[in-house]
Design a protein around this motif. Structure first.
Motif, mmCIF file in Angstrom:
data_model
loop_
_atom_site.group_PDB
_atom_site.id
_atom_site.type_symbol
_atom_site.label_atom_id
_atom_site.label_comp_id
_atom_site.label_asym_id
_atom_site.label_seq_id
_atom_site.Cartn_x
_atom_site.Cartn_y
_atom_site.Cartn_z
ATOM 1 N N VAL A 94 0.856 -1.187 0.000
ATOM 2 C CA VAL A 94 0.000 0.000 0.000
ATOM 3 C C VAL A 94 0.891 1.236 0.000
ATOM 4 O O VAL A 94 1.736 1.402 0.893
ATOM 5 N N SER A 95 0.707 2.086 -0.999
ATOM 6 C CA SER A 95 1.514 3.308 -1.097
ATOM 7 C C SER A 95 1.319 4.171 0.144
ATOM 8 O O SER A 95 0.178 4.461 0.536
ATOM 9 N N SER A 96 2.419 4.570 0.751
ATOM 10 C CA SER A 96 2.343 5.454 1.913
ATOM 11 C C SER A 96 1.759 6.801 1.494
ATOM 12 O O SER A 96 1.737 7.150 0.305
ATOM 13 N N ASP A 97 1.291 7.565 2.466
ATOM 14 C CA ASP A 97 0.772 8.902 2.172
ATOM 15 C C ASP A 97 1.839 9.742 1.481
ATOM 16 O O ASP A 97 1.553 10.459 0.519
ATOM 17 N N ASN A 98 3.083 9.649 1.949
ATOM 18 C CA ASN A 98 4.174 10.430 1.341
ATOM 19 C C ASN A 98 4.473 9.974 -0.078
ATOM 20 O O ASN A 98 4.728 10.798 -0.962
ATOM 21 N N LEU A 99 4.450 8.673 -0.324
ATOM 22 C CA LEU A 99 4.688 8.173 -1.674
ATOM 23 C C LEU A 99 3.579 8.643 -2.610
ATOM 24 O O LEU A 99 3.842 9.029 -3.749
ATOM 25 N N HIS B 271 -2.931 4.082 7.309
ATOM 26 C CA HIS B 271 -3.291 3.010 8.256
ATOM 27 C C HIS B 271 -4.728 2.519 8.020
ATOM 28 O O HIS B 271 -4.996 1.334 8.178
ATOM 29 N N ASP B 272 -5.639 3.410 7.609
ATOM 30 C CA ASP B 272 -7.007 2.979 7.304
ATOM 31 C C ASP B 272 -7.045 2.160 6.013
ATOM 32 O O ASP B 272 -7.730 1.131 5.937
ATOM 33 N N ARG B 273 -6.295 2.591 4.998
ATOM 34 C CA ARG B 273 -6.249 1.846 3.743
ATOM 35 C C ARG B 273 -5.666 0.453 3.969
ATOM 36 O O ARG B 273 -6.156 -0.535 3.408
ATOM 37 N N MET B 274 -4.655 0.359 4.819
ATOM 38 C CA MET B 274 -4.059 -0.948 5.127
ATOM 39 C C MET B 274 -5.056 -1.841 5.866
ATOM 40 O O MET B 274 -5.166 -3.032 5.563
ATOM 41 N N ARG B 275 -5.806 -1.280 6.812
ATOM 42 C CA ARG B 275 -6.797 -2.073 7.564
ATOM 43 C C ARG B 275 -7.883 -2.621 6.655
ATOM 44 O O ARG B 275 -8.325 -3.758 6.813
ATOM 45 N N ILE B 276 -8.326 -1.802 5.693
ATOM 46 C CA ILE B 276 -9.352 -2.267 4.748
ATOM 47 C C ILE B 276 -8.826 -3.473 3.973
ATOM 48 O O ILE B 276 -9.504 -4.496 3.855
ATOM 49 N N LEU B 277 -7.619 -3.377 3.457
ATOM 50 C CA LEU B 277 -7.045 -4.479 2.678
ATOM 51 C C LEU B 277 -6.815 -5.719 3.535
ATOM 52 O O LEU B 277 -7.053 -6.841 3.080
ATOM 53 N N GLN B 278 -6.366 -5.536 4.761
ATOM 54 C CA GLN B 278 -6.132 -6.677 5.654
ATOM 55 C C GLN B 278 -7.417 -7.430 5.954
ATOM 56 O O GLN B 278 -7.383 -8.624 6.257
ATOM 57 N N ALA B 279 -8.560 -6.770 5.851
ATOM 58 C CA ALA B 279 -9.848 -7.404 6.151
ATOM 59 C C ALA B 279 -10.389 -8.232 4.987
ATOM 60 O O ALA B 279 -11.349 -8.975 5.170
ATOM 61 N N VAL C 264 -0.203 -7.546 3.989
ATOM 62 C CA VAL C 264 -0.194 -6.145 3.589
ATOM 63 C C VAL C 264 1.027 -5.477 4.209
ATOM 64 O O VAL C 264 1.374 -5.750 5.357
ATOM 65 N N PHE C 265 1.676 -4.621 3.437
ATOM 66 C CA PHE C 265 2.782 -3.830 3.975
ATOM 67 C C PHE C 265 2.721 -2.431 3.390
ATOM 68 O O PHE C 265 2.040 -2.184 2.398
ATOM 69 N N LEU C 266 3.437 -1.498 4.004
ATOM 70 C CA LEU C 266 3.464 -0.111 3.559
ATOM 71 C C LEU C 266 4.602 0.098 2.569
ATOM 72 O O LEU C 266 5.772 -0.115 2.906
ATOM 73 N N GLU C 267 4.254 0.482 1.345
ATOM 74 C CA GLU C 267 5.258 0.766 0.321
ATOM 75 C C GLU C 267 5.747 2.198 0.510
ATOM 76 O O GLU C 267 4.979 3.143 0.411
ATOM 77 N N GLN C 268 7.050 2.336 0.738
ATOM 78 C CA GLN C 268 7.637 3.655 1.007
ATOM 79 C C GLN C 268 8.229 4.316 -0.225
ATOM 80 O O GLN C 268 8.371 5.531 -0.264
ATOM 81 N N SER C 269 8.601 3.514 -1.239
ATOM 82 C CA SER C 269 9.310 4.072 -2.392
ATOM 83 C C SER C 269 9.095 3.202 -3.624
ATOM 84 O O SER C 269 9.184 1.974 -3.544
ATOM 85 N N LEU C 270 8.861 3.841 -4.772
ATOM 86 C CA LEU C 270 8.751 3.107 -6.035
ATOM 87 C C LEU C 270 10.063 2.414 -6.377
ATOM 88 O O LEU C 270 10.069 1.355 -7.002
ATOM 89 N N GLU C 271 11.179 3.003 -5.974
ATOM 90 C CA GLU C 271 12.496 2.462 -6.288
ATOM 91 C C GLU C 271 12.805 1.168 -5.549
ATOM 92 O O GLU C 271 13.768 0.485 -5.868
ATOM 93 N N LEU C 272 12.005 0.822 -4.556
ATOM 94 C CA LEU C 272 12.243 -0.390 -3.762
ATOM 95 C C LEU C 272 11.421 -1.586 -4.238
ATOM 96 O O LEU C 272 11.449 -2.637 -3.612
#
Length: 132
Positions: free
Chosen positions: A34-39, A53-61, A68-76
């Motif tokens: 899930v793309s972070s707010d900053n990304l 955190h809300d977008r991640m909770r929806i997907l986890q359900a 589910v994990f938080l994507e911090q960078s497109l380069e990663l």
């Protein structure tokens, strides 16, 4: 087969659900970055309506999502593919060709998006709605 996909998933809608279900059907495990707010700000110059955190909770359900994990960078993306042992990377066809460089790490598939729906369109409808 382990499948990985990425997205913002803001204002979750039927198009999001359909691509996740189709991605999950390709393997036995679906991991979603899930793309972070900053990304999202870096990609679109706007913060998502729903916080990360809300977008991640929806997907986890969702039944079709295993992890589910938080994507911090497109380069990663390559590192995420390896970290989560993905055999297949799935993206919407609006990204066609953009992630072909990862074909050395896993299969890369671009699935058709659900026609006539997008988060951007939903945001515009909500913003333009006059409750009077």
């Amino acid at each position: 087969m382990r499948v990985i996909t990425f997205g913002t998933f803001d204002m979750f809608h039927i198009g999001h659900l359909q691509i996740l279900e189709r991605a999950r059907a390709l393997g036995s495990h679906l991991t979603v970055g899930v793309s972070s707010d900053n990304l999202n700000w870096q990609k679109k110059q706007r913060k998502p309506i729903c916080p990360e955190h809300d977008r991640m909770r929806i997907l986890q359900a969702l039944r079709c999502v295993d992890e589910v994990f938080l994507e911090q960078s497109l380069e990663l993306k390559g590192e995420y593919i390896q970290q989560y042992n993905a055999d297949i990377l799935v993206m919407g066809d609006d990204w066609e060709g953009r992630f072909d460089e990862y074909k050395t790490l896993c299969d890369v598939l671009y699935l058709p998006r659900t026609p006539s729906i997008s988060t951007t369109q939903l945001i515009e409808v909500v913003r333009s709605h006059d409750p009077r």
